[in-house]
Motif scaffolding. Structure first.
Motif, PDB file in Angstrom:
ATOM      1  N   THR A   2       7.163 -12.088 -24.780  1.00  0.00           N
ATOM      2  CA  THR A   2       7.954 -10.889 -25.055  1.00  0.00           C
ATOM      3  C   THR A   2       7.028  -9.779 -25.523  1.00  0.00           C
ATOM      4  OG1 THR A   2       9.908 -12.175 -25.678  1.00  0.00           O
ATOM      5  CG2 THR A   2       9.791  -9.910 -26.485  1.00  0.00           C
ATOM      6  N   VAL A  19       5.961  -6.253 -18.300  1.00  0.00           N
ATOM      7  CA  VAL A  19       7.426  -6.194 -18.228  1.00  0.00           C
ATOM      8  C   VAL A  19       7.900  -6.050 -16.790  1.00  0.00           C
ATOM      9  CG1 VAL A  19       9.443  -4.820 -18.874  1.00  0.00           C
ATOM     10  CG2 VAL A  19       7.651  -5.285 -20.562  1.00  0.00           C
ATOM     11  N   GLU A  24       8.458 -10.021 -18.222  1.00  0.00           N
ATOM     12  CA  GLU A  24       8.632 -10.333 -19.637  1.00  0.00           C
ATOM     13  C   GLU A  24       9.745  -9.487 -20.255  1.00  0.00           C
ATOM     14  OE1 GLU A  24       5.077 -10.576 -21.988  1.00  0.00           O
ATOM     15  OE2 GLU A  24       3.863 -11.237 -20.283  1.00  0.00           O
ATOM     16  N   SER A  25      10.316  -9.994 -21.343  1.00  0.00           N
ATOM     17  CA  SER A  25      11.352  -9.272 -22.085  1.00  0.00           C
ATOM     18  C   SER A  25      10.708  -8.273 -23.033  1.00  0.00           C
ATOM     19  CB  SER A  25      12.218 -10.256 -22.875  1.00  0.00           C
ATOM     20  OG  SER A  25      12.890 -11.149 -22.009  1.00  0.00           O
ATOM     21  N   ARG A 104      12.914  -2.384 -13.589  1.00  0.00           N
ATOM     22  CA  ARG A 104      12.478  -2.897 -14.889  1.00  0.00           C
ATOM     23  C   ARG A 104      11.538  -1.903 -15.558  1.00  0.00           C
ATOM     24  NH1 ARG A 104      13.422  -8.059 -16.116  1.00  0.00           N
ATOM     25  NH2 ARG A 104      11.653  -8.096 -17.561  1.00  0.00           N
ATOM     26  N   ALA A 130      16.847  -2.209 -24.085  1.00  0.00           N
ATOM     27  CA  ALA A 130      15.868  -3.283 -23.889  1.00  0.00           C
ATOM     28  C   ALA A 130      16.536  -4.551 -23.372  1.00  0.00           C
ATOM     29  CB  ALA A 130      15.136  -3.567 -25.195  1.00  0.00           C
ATOM     30  N   ALA A 131      17.754  -4.823 -23.827  1.00  0.00           N
ATOM     31  CA  ALA A 131      18.455  -6.047 -23.419  1.00  0.00           C
ATOM     32  C   ALA A 131      18.834  -6.037 -21.945  1.00  0.00           C
ATOM     33  CB  ALA A 131      19.706  -6.237 -24.269  1.00  0.00           C
ATOM     34  N   LEU A 133      16.939  -5.733 -19.592  1.00  0.00           N
ATOM     35  CA  LEU A 133      15.889  -6.463 -18.880  1.00  0.00           C
ATOM     36  C   LEU A 133      16.188  -7.959 -18.775  1.00  0.00           C
ATOM     37  CD1 LEU A 133      12.872  -4.668 -20.563  1.00  0.00           C
ATOM     38  CD2 LEU A 133      13.512  -4.493 -18.157  1.00  0.00           C
ATOM     39  N   ASP A 134      17.103  -8.448 -19.593  1.00  0.00           N
ATOM     40  CA  ASP A 134      17.391  -9.882 -19.616  1.00  0.00           C
ATOM     41  C   ASP A 134      18.605 -10.257 -18.766  1.00  0.00           C
ATOM     42  OD1 ASP A 134      15.271 -10.282 -21.384  1.00  0.00           O
ATOM     43  OD2 ASP A 134      16.537  -9.772 -23.106  1.00  0.00           O
TER      44      ASP A 134
END
Length: 485
Positions: A2, A19, A24-25, A104, A130-131, A133-134
């Motif tokens: 992360t 990222v 990656e988160s 992303r 940011a979330a 990205l998940d």
């Protein structure tokens, strides 16, 4: 893994790569959360001091309706409705879609508006960004995205973001600014350095296959020419040609495309450095409109004012320069292929010299169209002439410049594939091996595009596979196009 973001200094090109390409988160660090909370509190004090002061998108409407004042008792409802309206602006269509890695990257770049406290927003808003990205990411069309600022593509990018509880000042930092330009520049920069390395390796292989004189890349030229980018190009050629024998090389009638190779590659070094710098600066830029600036001695409540941060004027000129460099290298590959097909090849010991009749792959004719496609893509992208309305009278051309660069890069990868296959064929015909730094390259090329023997019908497919491998390696920076050391 992360990536933790505590400040704008964490919005680096390397973290972008982790990222966007590495998947990656992102986590918002404690330092950034505290900074944003402090900035939010300061902004609210400024707003509460006079809710009739002009703050674009907060006490006013937006776009062509910016002169419309929002009454104090309606400003919070306006923020929430504003977020929904702008979320419904995802109207672009056609032309294909941005690669998911770029989407992303846009989300990563968006965080620059927030983490230093200039966005006026609560930490939870940045954490929601940011979330994204998940989870599943939206598709962003390539057509229909040109307008003043980057609201049109951002409406696609943020389609999945919760915004029903937005407060005053929190809608604009989501949609306004220029994170798309930052991400397009960064996506290009991540691949550009690797693509240039591919070109230097394959041109060095061509130098060896042709038997061009090594004097043209001598270290003394670094000082004589006096240009650091040309010196870098010459150093790369010397590195890949280390151990090459100076004996038996052509000395007369050597094509200018071999003599001038270091200088043309130097142009590409300048262009790659330019897009890297544009990406570096843009990724960490606060581009919100309006932007909030923290209190100081002259402004005890801070300031919130409109800016032109929504227009990135660095990215598209840098993309233009890189596109032109790729087009020139594409032309140079075609010249090298012609030279390898028509010139005498230095023989191995005990062999008689002669024309390179067996050194041709049969792919030479395809390069004419590839060169012209690259040159057409290199027509510079300028500010769009279209005017949306009296206020939004300057649009961003970065999307167009990015697409042209991508097309020129695709052409260069195709041309490099043909040159690599041609150089491999010429070396086989001459019974020679390249110096050690180029041996892995030659093995990889021959694994994808084996030497031509007799009449073969799958040459185009093999060349396409080699071009595709070059393109993948440019993005990932991984083998198969490493060096032997």
């Amino acid at each position: 893994m992360t990536v933790v973001i505590n400040s704008r200094d964490d919005l680096t090109l390397e973290n972008y790569r982790r990222v966007a390409v590495g998947g990656e988160s992102v986590a918002i660090g404690q330092e950034a959360r505290e900074t944003m909370a402090e900035g939010r509190a300061d902004f609210l004090r400024l707003l509460e001091s006079d809710r009739t002061q002009y703050i674009y998108g907060v006490t006013s409407s937006f776009g062509p309706r910016a002169r419309l004042t929002i009454p104090p008792d309606q400003q919070r409802a306006h923020a929430r409705a504003f977020g929904f309206r702008r979320g419904n602006w995802a109207r672009g269509f056609g032309g294909g879609y941005l690669d998911e890695r770029v989407v992303r990257g846009i989300i990563f770049a968006r965080l620059a508006n927030f983490v230093a406290g200039n966005s006026k927003a609560r930490p939870v808003v940045a954490e929601r960004v940011a979330a994204l990205l998940d989870g599943p990411l939206p598709r962003v069309p390539l057509d229909g995205e040109v307008g003043a600022g980057e609201v049109l593509p951002m409406a696609h990018v943020l389609q999945g973001l919760r915004r029903d509880d937005l407060e005053e000042g929190e809608a604009n930092p989501l949609m306004n600014g220029s994170p798309v330009s930052a991400a397009l520049a960064a996506d290009t920069a991540v691949a550009a350095r690797h693509r240039l390395d591919h070109a230097e390796q394959i041109f060095a292989l061509s130098v060896e296959a042709f038997g061009a004189p090594l004097d043209s890349y001598d270290g003394v030229l670094d000082d004589l020419w006096g240009d650091e980018d040309e010196a870098s190009a010459l150093a790369a050629l010397r590195r890949y040609l280390e151990g090459a024998s100076p004996d038996g090389r052509a000395s007369a009638a050597v094509p200018a495309s071999y003599r001038a190779l270091g200088r043309v590659l130097g142009q590409s070094h300048r262009a790659v450095a330019g897009i890297e710098e544009a990406a570096r600066v843009s990724l960490r830029s606060v581009t919100d409109n309006p932007v909030y600036v923290a209190p100081d001695e002259g402004h005890p409540l801070g300031r919130a004012f409109s800016t032109g941060g929504f227009h990135n004027a660095m990215a598209y000129p840098a993309l233009n320069a890189l596109t032109a460099a790729w087009a020139d290298l594409t032309l140079l590959t075609q010249r090298h292929v012609t030279a390898l097909c028509t010139a005498a090849v230095p023989p191995a010991e005990g062999q008689a010299s002669g024309p390179a009749a067996g050194a041709a792959t049969g792919l030479e004719p395809v390069l004419g169209g590839v060169v012209e496609e690259a040159r057409a893509a290199a027509m510079p992208t300028l500010l769009p002439a279209a005017v949306n309305d009296a206020q939004d009278d300057v649009s961003s051309p970065t999307f167009s410049a990015y697409r042209r660069q991508a097309r020129a890069a695709e052409c260069l990868d195709s041309a490099l594939a043909v040159l690599a296959a041609q150089a491999s064929q010429a070396l086989l015909h001459a019974g020679r091996q390249p110096p050690r730094p180029l041996q892995n390259l030659l093995v990889t090329v021959r694994a994808i595009f084996p030497p031509v023997e007799g009449s073969q019908s799958d040459l185009g497919a093999r060349a396409g596979d080699l071009a595709a491998a070059l393109s993948r390696s440019a993005v990932s920076g991984s083998a198969p196009f490493g060096t032997s050391r």
